[in-house]
Design an enzyme around this catalytic site. Structure first.
Site, PDB file in Angstrom:
ATOM      1  N   ASN A  23       1.346  13.154  -8.703  1.00 58.28           N
ATOM      2  CA  ASN A  23       2.610  12.721  -7.852  1.00 58.28           C
ATOM      3  C   ASN A  23       3.334  13.905  -7.933  1.00 58.28           C
ATOM      4  O   ASN A  23       4.138  13.592  -7.059  1.00 58.28           O
ATOM      5  CB  ASN A  23       3.087  11.404  -8.564  1.00 58.28           C
ATOM      6  CG  ASN A  23       2.001  10.076  -8.288  1.00 58.28           C
ATOM      7  OD1 ASN A  23       1.255  10.272  -7.225  1.00 58.28           O
ATOM      8  ND2 ASN A  23       2.268   8.966  -9.012  1.00 58.28           N
ATOM      9  N   ARG A 122       4.195  -1.265   1.546  1.00 57.69           N
ATOM     10  CA  ARG A 122       4.942  -0.168   0.960  1.00 57.69           C
ATOM     11  C   ARG A 122       5.953   0.181   1.722  1.00 57.69           C
ATOM     12  O   ARG A 122       5.540   1.125   2.584  1.00 57.69           O
ATOM     13  CB  ARG A 122       4.072   0.645   0.204  1.00 57.69           C
ATOM     14  CG  ARG A 122       3.315   0.281  -0.961  1.00 57.69           C
ATOM     15  CD  ARG A 122       2.207   1.223  -1.565  1.00 57.69           C
ATOM     16  NE  ARG A 122       2.903   2.417  -2.160  1.00 57.69           N
ATOM     17  CZ  ARG A 122       2.399   3.323  -2.579  1.00 57.69           C
ATOM     18  NH1 ARG A 122       0.830   3.472  -2.718  1.00 57.69           N
ATOM     19  NH2 ARG A 122       2.750   4.395  -3.247  1.00 57.69           N
ATOM     20  N   ARG A 397      -9.348  10.046  -5.932  1.00 58.03           N
ATOM     21  CA  ARG A 397      -8.018  10.506  -5.483  1.00 58.03           C
ATOM     22  C   ARG A 397      -7.169  11.161  -6.486  1.00 58.03           C
ATOM     23  O   ARG A 397      -6.256  11.696  -6.210  1.00 58.03           O
ATOM     24  CB  ARG A 397      -7.415   9.305  -4.671  1.00 58.03           C
ATOM     25  CG  ARG A 397      -8.325   9.072  -3.334  1.00 58.03           C
ATOM     26  CD  ARG A 397      -7.571   7.903  -2.595  1.00 58.03           C
ATOM     27  NE  ARG A 397      -6.259   8.314  -2.326  1.00 58.03           N
ATOM     28  CZ  ARG A 397      -5.377   7.759  -1.339  1.00 58.03           C
ATOM     29  NH1 ARG A 397      -5.808   6.664  -0.995  1.00 58.03           N
ATOM     30  NH2 ARG A 397      -4.159   8.293  -1.100  1.00 58.03           N
TER      31      ARG A 397
HETATM   32  C1  EPZ Z   1       5.590   6.225  -6.092  1.00 58.93           C
HETATM   33  O1  EPZ Z   1       5.162   5.665  -5.164  1.00 58.93           O
HETATM   34  C2  EPZ Z   1       4.130   6.720  -6.747  1.00 58.93           C
HETATM   35  N1  EPZ Z   1       3.380   7.421  -5.596  1.00 58.93           N
HETATM   36  C3  EPZ Z   1       3.458   5.562  -7.180  1.00 58.93           C
HETATM   37  O2  EPZ Z   1       2.253   5.915  -7.841  1.00 58.93           O
HETATM   38  C4  EPZ Z   1       4.253   4.813  -7.961  1.00 58.93           C
HETATM   39  O3  EPZ Z   1       3.687   3.412  -8.315  1.00 58.93           O
HETATM   40  C5  EPZ Z   1       5.587   4.495  -7.542  1.00 58.93           C
HETATM   41  O4  EPZ Z   1       6.114   5.698  -7.028  1.00 58.93           O
HETATM   42  C6  EPZ Z   1       6.590   4.002  -8.496  1.00 58.93           C
HETATM   43  O5  EPZ Z   1       6.594   4.791  -9.883  1.00 58.93           O
HETATM   44  C7  EPZ Z   1       3.773   8.719  -5.442  1.00 58.93           C
HETATM   45  O6  EPZ Z   1       4.439   9.447  -6.192  1.00 58.93           O
HETATM   46  C8  EPZ Z   1       2.750   9.463  -4.397  1.00 58.93           C
HETATM   47  P1  EPZ Z   1       8.516   4.029  -4.729  1.00 58.93           P
HETATM   48  P2  EPZ Z   1       6.559   5.354  -4.046  1.00 58.93           P
HETATM   49  O7  EPZ Z   1       9.294   4.343  -3.481  1.00 58.93           O
HETATM   50  O8  EPZ Z   1       7.373   6.760  -3.879  1.00 58.93           O
HETATM   51  C9  EPZ Z   1      10.215  -0.145  -2.595  1.00 58.93           C
HETATM   52  C10 EPZ Z   1       0.035   5.856  -7.901  1.00 58.93           C
HETATM   53  O9  EPZ Z   1      -1.009   5.101  -8.596  1.00 58.93           O
HETATM   54  N2  EPZ Z   1      10.611   0.721  -1.688  1.00 58.93           N
HETATM   55  O10 EPZ Z   1       9.439   4.276  -5.955  1.00 58.93           O
HETATM   56  O11 EPZ Z   1       6.098   4.902  -2.829  1.00 58.93           O
HETATM   57  C11 EPZ Z   1       8.893  -0.471  -2.887  1.00 58.93           C
HETATM   58  O12 EPZ Z   1       8.456  -1.345  -2.254  1.00 58.93           O
HETATM   59  C12 EPZ Z   1       0.758   5.647  -7.129  1.00 58.93           C
HETATM   60  O13 EPZ Z   1      -0.230   7.175  -8.567  1.00 58.93           O
HETATM   61  C13 EPZ Z   1      11.320  -0.286  -0.717  1.00 58.93           C
HETATM   62  O14 EPZ Z   1      11.814  -1.358  -0.422  1.00 58.93           O
HETATM   63  O15 EPZ Z   1       7.466   4.289  -4.763  1.00 58.93           O
HETATM   64  C14 EPZ Z   1       8.741  -0.618  -4.496  1.00 58.93           C
HETATM   65  O16 EPZ Z   1       8.831  -1.905  -4.616  1.00 58.93           O
HETATM   66  C15 EPZ Z   1       0.958   4.113  -6.561  1.00 58.93           C
HETATM   67  N3  EPZ Z   1      11.606   0.847   0.431  1.00 58.93           N
HETATM   68  C16 EPZ Z   1       9.823  -0.020  -5.259  1.00 58.93           C
HETATM   69  O17 EPZ Z   1      10.751   0.359  -3.927  1.00 58.93           O
HETATM   70  C17 EPZ Z   1      11.446   2.203   0.632  1.00 58.93           C
HETATM   71  O18 EPZ Z   1      11.551   2.855   1.523  1.00 58.93           O
HETATM   72  C18 EPZ Z   1       9.482   1.577  -5.699  1.00 58.93           C
HETATM   73  O19 EPZ Z   1       8.799   2.349  -4.898  1.00 58.93           O
HETATM   74  C19 EPZ Z   1      10.778   2.590  -0.445  1.00 58.93           C
HETATM   75  C20 EPZ Z   1      10.359   1.846  -1.646  1.00 58.93           C
END
Ligand code: EPZ
Length: 418
Positions: A23, A122, A397
């Site tokens: 990540n 997401r 992946r």
């Molecule tokens: C990152 O995803 C990671 N991916 C994910 O890892 C990880 O699960 C996640 O962070 C949480 O730690 C990468 O770094 C590529 P977020 P990301 O934005 O950035 C909500 C793995 O298995 N949200 O922190 O997409 C969202 O729905 C992957 O390696 C909004 O509502 O996660 C979630 O509930 C899977 N609006 C929460 O925030 C937005 O615009 C956290 O998501 C963005 C997010």
């Protein structure tokens, strides 16, 4: 289509070297297109997501060449296209980091949006809200996001929710905006800090990454840099849990033990013996393990990306454990697969109530996403008999050389290609 065939009940013993963080890599690689001279990225994990992003940069007109399996030379000195609209961009979620990177360098970007994923919707509304706050016009249509601005102007952005992706994307765009941007309620994950460190080596001016207020003074230009990616916190955690679930004795090497604090505290509570060294942790599980409750949270809380793996472990610990998933709305799809191996789990909204069973039994299961796949491997390692896992493309992946790393510890995993 590949499958993994796992013969269970082998105790894992020995040493495993952890790869670079997926990540972090998937943020740092798109960031490299912002520079007007080449970068060399070291300690990249040899995984599908990294190869896909390199392919995307090539298609955009940049140059990527691997100097060895883990070292990548990226040259976008002559610029790249500012539209990543081809279909494969949608296959990898982290492609959305090209939005922030292109917006920074060219003040315009058009990127095909990643679809939903296996653990639910997401959204990227917070990313887009951040770009708009910096002065960009952002339009969404037909699965594309288009963002453009005459000028990006630094501003103060309060994140409604802690988001890793939005924090990173805003940091990318703000690095080349005019003036100062502050991101409040920012994500503190190690990969956010890693990206900030890389950008700073490229000439950016970012302070506070790793705290919940990040302050970015925009600069006009960024140059390439040589940078070493941090070790993968989640791969490390997966092998630590593997040692625990197989009553094993494993030295997990090339890690930053501090990043593992939430997991080591939990494993300690469960009666696992933990020895911490400068850049490694030894996990020994030779006593009965206790059940425990786990709540996922953003860093430094317990990572959601280790939730399926710890669920596998808790499933074979005596007593009742409760997991509360606080980050994703729907990250329990894999539980049906775990049940096929004998797990007793009841889902109630964000909570999973797990009644420990003495052991798993082999079955045919699917990796429904990357970390779910890791949980299937862990459960299979502890299962009586043979487990067949499909959906291995998800595991590939994010986990480098997965069967060979486990087999070097004494596991019996065979990959078959159908
Ligand atoms: C990152 O995803 C990671 N991916 C994910 O890892 C990880 O699960 C996640 O962070 C949480 O730690 C990468 O770094 C590529 P977020 P990301 O934005 O950035 C909500 C793995 O298995 N949200 O922190 O997409 C969202 O729905 C992957 O390696 C909004 O509502 O996660 C979630 O509930 C899977 N609006 C929460 O925030 C937005 O615009 C956290 O998501 C963005 C997010």
């Amino acid at each position: 289509m590949d499958k993994l065939i796992v013969q269970g009940r082998r105790r894992l013993v020995g040493e495993v070297t952890i790869s670079g963080a997926k990540n972090a890599a998937v943020a740092v690689i798109p960031a490299a297109i912002m520079a007007d001279s080449p970068s060399v990225l070291e300690n990249l994990p040899a995984i599908e997501d990294v190869r896909s992003l390199c392919h995307t940069i090539e298609k955009l007109g940049g140059h990527c060449s691997f100097q060895d399996a883990h070292t990548l030379h990226i040259d976008c000195s002559n610029g790249t296209a500012h539209h990543a609209t081809f279909e494969e961009v949608q296959k990898i979620r982290a492609s959305y980091y090209f939005l922030g990177a292109m917006l920074a360098r060219y003040k315009k970007a058009e990127v095909a949006m990643p679809g939903g994923c296996n653990f639910g919707v997401r959204p990227i509304d917070l990313h887009l809200k951040g770009f708009r706050a910096l002065g960009a016009i952002v339009e969404e249509s037909n699965g594309m996001v288009r963002a453009y601005a005459d000028r990006l102007i630094g501003t103060s952005i309060y994140m409604d929710q802690v988001s890793v992706g939005a924090t990173i994307n805003i940091m990318l765009a703000a690095s080349m905006a005019e003036g100062i941007t502050t991101i409040e309620n920012a994500a503190k994950e190690p990969h956010v800090v890693d990206l900030a460190n890389y950008l700073n080596m490229m000439g950016a001016n970012i302070k506070g990454a790793g705290t919940d207020v990040i302050r970015i003074r925009g600069v006009e230009k960024l140059h390439g840099a040589q940078y070493t990616i941090i070790p993968d916190q989640i791969e490390a955690g997966t092998y630590m849990i593997a040692a625990a679930i197989t009553s094993g004795d494993v030295l997990v090497k090339n890690i930053i033990p501090k990043h593992m604090d939430s997991l080591t505290a939990k494993l300690d509570e469960m009666n696992v013996t933990i020895e911490e060294h400068d850049d490694s942790i030894r996990i020994t599980a030779n006593r009965p393990l206790h059940c425990a409750n786990v709540k996922t949270m953003s860093y430094p809380g317990f990572p959601t990306d280790l939730q399926p793996q710890i669920a596998a472990l808790l499933s074979v610990c005596e007593g009742t454990s409760v997991i509360t998933e606080n980050v994703w709305d729907n990250r329990y799809q894999y539980i049906d697969e775990l049940r096929k191996l004998g797990a007793q789990v009841v889902i109630d909204g964000r909570k999973a109530h797990i009644e420990g069973v003495p052991y798993f039994h082999g079955a045919k299961v699917s990796a429904t996403d990357l970390r779910a796949g890791a949980a299937m491997i862990l459960a299979a390692l502890a299962a009586e008999g043979t487990t067949e896992i499909d959906g291995v493309k998800y595991i590939d992946r994010g986990y480098e050389d997965v069967e060979n790393k486990f087999n070097a510890l004494g596991a019996d995993i065979t990959r078959i290609t159908i």
